[in-house]
Design a protein around this motif. Sequence first.
Motif, PDB file in Angstrom:
ATOM      1  N   ASN A 128      -1.031  -1.605   7.783  1.00 58.25           N
ATOM      2  CA  ASN A 128      -2.111  -1.291   6.857  1.00 58.25           C
ATOM      3  C   ASN A 128      -3.253  -2.280   7.081  1.00 58.25           C
ATOM      4  O   ASN A 128      -3.083  -3.486   6.899  1.00 58.25           O
ATOM      5  CB  ASN A 128      -1.605  -1.362   5.421  1.00 58.25           C
TER       6      ASN A 128
ATOM      7  N   ASP B 101      -5.365   3.035   7.552  1.00 60.19           N
ATOM      8  CA  ASP B 101      -5.962   2.600   6.282  1.00 60.19           C
ATOM      9  C   ASP B 101      -5.330   3.439   5.171  1.00 60.19           C
ATOM     10  O   ASP B 101      -5.558   4.647   5.098  1.00 60.19           O
ATOM     11  CB  ASP B 101      -7.475   2.818   6.334  1.00 60.19           C
ATOM     12  N   ALA B 102      -4.536   2.787   4.326  1.00 58.08           N
ATOM     13  CA  ALA B 102      -3.787   3.503   3.286  1.00 58.08           C
ATOM     14  C   ALA B 102      -4.696   4.251   2.315  1.00 58.08           C
ATOM     15  O   ALA B 102      -4.266   5.171   1.635  1.00 58.08           O
ATOM     16  CB  ALA B 102      -2.900   2.520   2.516  1.00 58.08           C
ATOM     17  N   ARG B 103      -5.961   3.854   2.269  1.00 56.80           N
ATOM     18  CA  ARG B 103      -6.866   4.482   1.299  1.00 56.80           C
ATOM     19  C   ARG B 103      -7.480   5.771   1.820  1.00 56.80           C
ATOM     20  O   ARG B 103      -8.110   6.511   1.079  1.00 56.80           O
ATOM     21  CB  ARG B 103      -7.981   3.496   0.937  1.00 56.80           C
TER      22      ARG B 103
ATOM     23  N   ILE C  16       5.461   0.784   6.339  1.00 56.60           N
ATOM     24  CA  ILE C  16       4.118   0.224   6.189  1.00 56.60           C
ATOM     25  C   ILE C  16       4.203  -1.299   6.210  1.00 56.60           C
ATOM     26  O   ILE C  16       4.999  -1.903   5.494  1.00 56.60           O
ATOM     27  CB  ILE C  16       3.482   0.715   4.873  1.00 56.60           C
TER      28      ILE C  16
ATOM     29  N   VAL D 185      -4.027   8.371   6.725  1.00 54.96           N
ATOM     30  CA  VAL D 185      -2.620   8.548   6.337  1.00 54.96           C
ATOM     31  C   VAL D 185      -2.060   9.808   7.009  1.00 54.96           C
ATOM     32  O   VAL D 185      -0.940   9.813   7.524  1.00 54.96           O
ATOM     33  CB  VAL D 185      -2.477   8.643   4.799  1.00 54.96           C
TER      34      VAL D 185
ATOM     35  N   THR E  28      -0.870   4.832  -0.169  1.00 55.96           N
ATOM     36  CA  THR E  28      -0.613   5.774   0.922  1.00 55.96           C
ATOM     37  C   THR E  28      -0.202   7.130   0.378  1.00 55.96           C
ATOM     38  O   THR E  28      -0.740   8.174   0.778  1.00 55.96           O
ATOM     39  CB  THR E  28       0.499   5.220   1.839  1.00 55.96           C
TER      40      THR E  28
ATOM     41  N   GLY F  70       0.778  -1.232   0.000  1.00 56.13           N
ATOM     42  CA  GLY F  70       0.000   0.000   0.000  1.00 56.13           C
ATOM     43  C   GLY F  70       0.807   1.278   0.000  1.00 56.13           C
ATOM     44  O   GLY F  70       0.296   2.324   0.345  1.00 56.13           O
ATOM     45  N   LYS F  71       2.074   1.207  -0.433  1.00 49.65           N
ATOM     46  CA  LYS F  71       2.887   2.422  -0.484  1.00 49.65           C
ATOM     47  C   LYS F  71       2.300   3.432  -1.455  1.00 49.65           C
ATOM     48  O   LYS F  71       2.154   4.604  -1.138  1.00 49.65           O
ATOM     49  CB  LYS F  71       4.317   2.106  -0.937  1.00 49.65           C
TER      50      LYS F  71
ATOM     51  N   ASP G 296       2.341  -5.092   6.122  1.00 49.73           N
ATOM     52  CA  ASP G 296       1.232  -6.005   5.857  1.00 49.73           C
ATOM     53  C   ASP G 296       1.459  -7.196   6.790  1.00 49.73           C
ATOM     54  O   ASP G 296       2.487  -7.872   6.694  1.00 49.73           O
ATOM     55  CB  ASP G 296       1.290  -6.436   4.382  1.00 49.73           C
TER      56      ASP G 296
END
Lengths: 189, 147
Positions: free
Chosen positions: A132, A161-163, A104, A168, A24, A20-21, A106
């Motif tokens: 994440n 949550d990267a989204r 980050i 962020v 992010t 999710g880099k 996982d």
Amino acid sequence: MNSRRCRSSWSSPAGGFGVGKTTTVGSISEIRPLTTEAAITEVAAGVDDLSHTPGKTTTTVAMDFGSIAIDPTLKLYLFGTPGQDRFGFIWDDLIEGALGGLVIVDTRRLDDCYAAVDYFEHKDIPFAVAVNAFDGAVEHDLDEVRWALDISDHVPLVVFDARSTGSVRDALLVVLDVALSRAESARTV
Amino acid sequence: MAVGGPVPPDAAGDGWATPERGGRPSAIRPFLLTAGRVSGGGKAPPIPIETQVVSTSDGLSVLRSLTFEHHDIAAACRRPQSVAELAARLRLHLNVVRVLAEDLCNAGHLAVYVPNARTAQDLSVLRRVIDGFRAVPDSRGSLRDTS
């Protein structure tokens, strides 16, 4: 002073592939994230273990980045790089002048970020570790993650949550708080 | 607060709208463009990737005489931007852009503003960044460049 001049600094989220880099960076950046390539040069070639690929002399890796204008004279860049230690040559490139880093994680692939955690600790760069939460789920509790990654007690560990821009933002604020308190204590010493 | 970052391309062809010249980048080895040099030729470390570069009036006045990548860089740098942005927009290798930017700087065509590495420990800068981040809304909405 040239009025168009911008001061700039950055923070570098780092983690394994696919954690999710890019998401992010995209969530917080004011511009659509750009991608550039960094490659091992002759100087850095010793860092990467190329022994498995005899004859190969360069490795190229994509690096995503975005930016935020803090005010008209201060612009912050965010760089997202892979976290495996074979990409350490990029971290060296990014670390000069960095405000801090966000590693980050996982939780399904903890191994991928071990090197990044290790790197930031050794380089004494302000950083935090952010898990994440894919679809709101974290497969391990945070104490387990801290233990598995051998993260020191003073290093913040958060779920984000990267989204989500707000999420962020809050994760990066944790890094900035570390940087600020460190700078403050350096001043009083 | 100024909306940061680059705006979509103007018609001047600053690299956004210009896809790679001559097809895929693998057509030539990246460092052929720099005659094999990997940094500006001096002993100094490479310029940081957030270094801001902007064309000088001198550079813009001789723009027509510049060729290929030198021309593209000088044209793109009508607007100040970082070396990283420049590399991404022109689809050039980051370290190639570093070398070419240093060439242009030495020729007086480009002004290069290397950031102060001490900024990261500067309390006032850190506080400004924190205040700036606190002002970031929960959702970015339409702020993003969609070019």
